[in-house]
Design a protein around this motif. Sequence first.
Motif: not given
Length: 323
Positions: A103-111, A158-161, A171-181
Amino acid sequence: MLSLSKQPFTEQPGFKRTYQPNKLTLGLFYPIEAYQGEAPTMENHIEIAQQAEDAGFAALWIRDVPLRDPNFGDLGQIYDPFVYLGFLAAKTKNIALATGAIVLPIRNPLHLAKAATSIDQLSGGRLLLGLASGDRPVEFPAFGVDMNERGEIFREYFEVLRKFQKTSFETIEWSGGLLSRADMVPKPVTQEVPLLITGHSQQLLDWIATNGHGWVSYPRSPEQQKNIIQEYRSAVQRNCGTQFKPFSQSLYIDLSTQPDAPVQPIHLGYKMGRNELLKLLELLESIGVNHVILSLKYSQRAASEVIEELRKYIVPRFPSIMK
């Protein structure tokens, strides 16, 4: 004519074992046992998984049921899907390991990316990552997600995954987070874990055909399923040309001890003898189904006994493609 173009996901061992144009293979849904109510015993399931692998089944499928919801009445395999997949990866050698579906919407996509690519690496490239938007209302508030927004969240995650898997230090930014460096590791065995969309996941068919690597749907009458598959193939062709993106479906069976027992409907499937099952699977293959995931929940016989009969009489007709 569909072609198995050399996209990274088509070269992954789990995908190659399970999918090929114009062929049907068989999988098994966990829990692989007959049981009443919501809770399976989960006894002897590793031995059954090994039996299924030896029999030539293409894939084992694991569900994502994070919470016990008495109103829904089904706990799946009880254990966390990725913990259990890691356990199965260590106890099997070649069989594909699939989720049906996370169930994708209830999971942190990075985890989620971390867990998925870890299983993919540890299993030697055997993970097929089925994803869904979710349908159990009790789950969404528990994880702080608005159920009404799950379709939009599904598309974003789905896209950030995909980006987490395919990029390095981007650098990847989404509504729940930011991956940088920083970078997500490990990476998949073949650049990208195959991403299979389950149901419509609140999406249009053209979106599914364009973005997914395959579609997992539900059992229907062969006439209805043929029309659904034709619509899906047309959508794939419109958006991806001749690229092969497989169609899978689930099927609950209660295999009779009588080989010629006639077909009787049960919930999401049929009770029947093996000869009628063979006819049904051949029909599904002829209309374009590439993989059928069998569930034995409503079986009147022990799972090991059913799998042995399938090994002798059914699986040789629909063997895994890459053993």
